[in-house]
Enzyme design. Structure first.
Site, PDB file in Angstrom:
ATOM      1  N   CYS A  86     -13.710  47.780  24.501  1.00 47.20           N
ATOM      2  CA  CYS A  86     -12.521  49.088  24.564  1.00 47.20           C
ATOM      3  C   CYS A  86     -11.544  48.779  23.222  1.00 47.20           C
ATOM      4  CB  CYS A  86     -11.825  49.319  25.531  1.00 47.20           C
ATOM      5  SG  CYS A  86     -12.729  49.482  26.974  1.00 47.20           S
TER       6      CYS A  86
HETATM    7  C1  BEZ Z   1     -15.349  45.782  27.356  1.00 45.97           C
HETATM    8  O1  BEZ Z   1     -14.481  46.702  26.868  1.00 45.97           O
HETATM    9  O2  BEZ Z   1     -15.500  44.983  26.799  1.00 45.97           O
HETATM   10  C2  BEZ Z   1     -15.617  45.822  28.934  1.00 45.97           C
HETATM   11  C3  BEZ Z   1     -14.830  46.570  29.804  1.00 45.97           C
HETATM   12  C4  BEZ Z   1     -15.546  46.324  31.217  1.00 45.97           C
HETATM   13  C5  BEZ Z   1     -16.700  45.905  31.362  1.00 45.97           C
HETATM   14  C6  BEZ Z   1     -17.436  45.237  30.314  1.00 45.97           C
HETATM   15  C7  BEZ Z   1     -17.119  45.240  29.153  1.00 45.97           C
END
Ligand code: BEZ
Length: 210
Positions: free
Chosen positions: A45
């Protein structure tokens, strides 16, 4: 009930990093991209919000407002934006909705029952008529390709104004497909740049709005 293409995008009022937003009013006559994130301070994200920030001038050119959502409180978002700016070498320049009670996420079906703690990576493109034009959902482990969202916006904006569709992997500037509703005899008047009749059902023309 789940949302479908052509449905009116649900309206909402939400706190964001740029103040309270009443969604439909905020959109005004613009197009909109609403995209959700599993959680703050997560690596994928972080790169996505940075990437979208750098692409914002391209969305602006197309009269598209961008709005992110993550199901964490405002205070957390503000701290996270500091990290995003630092690590992605940018300055987040669009609002991020704080949705700790999943009010907006539930309205848009962004919470997957199998991953109940997280909103999934959903993207909605909304037209100036407030109707949903595109919905895509990615798994949490795959960061989105926002160039693809821009490409779809180009296609949507073109096909909203001309009787054309865009072929596989089409990019702005390439030939487009004349829709079946246009009769062969009407093509020269509608598409004066010329056309190719490859099959009776497959007729192409240079992009008409260039
Ligand atoms: C991420 O943004 O890296 C992420 C968020 C939730 C689960 C897995 C990855």
């Amino acid at each position: 009930m789940s949302l479908r293409l052509g449905d009116v995008a649900p309206d909402f009022t939400a706190e964001t990093t740029q103040g309270t937003i009443k969604f439909h009013e905020w959109l005004g006559n613009s197009w909109g991209v609403l995209f959700s994130h599993p959680a703050d301070f997560t690596p994928v994200c972080t790169t996505e919000l940075g990437s979208m920030s750098k692409l914002k001038p391209e969305f602006d050119k197309r009269n598209v407002k961008i709005l992110a959502i993550s199901a964490d409180p405002l205070e957390s978002h503000l701290k996270w934006i500091g990290d995003i700016n630092e690590t992605q070498n940018t300055s987040v320049n669009y609002p991020l909705i704080a949705d700790p009670e999943f009010k907006v996420a539930n309205l848009y079906g962004m919470v997957h029952p199998a991953i109940d703690k997280f909103t999934v990576r959903s993207v909605f493109v909304i037209g100036p008529d407030k109707k949903i034009k595109l919905m895509i959902t990615y798994p949490a482990s795959t960061g989105r390709n926002f160039d693809e969202i821009l490409r779809v916006v180009d296609s949507l904006q073109l096909t909203a104004n001309y009787s054309v569709a865009t072929p596989a992997n089409w990019k702005h500037g390439e030939d487009v497909i004349i829709t079946a509703a246009v009769k062969d005899e009407d093509i020269p008047g509608k598409f004066p740049k010329g056309h190719k009749r490859i099959k009776p059902y497959l007729r192409t023309t240079p992009q008409p709005n260039l």
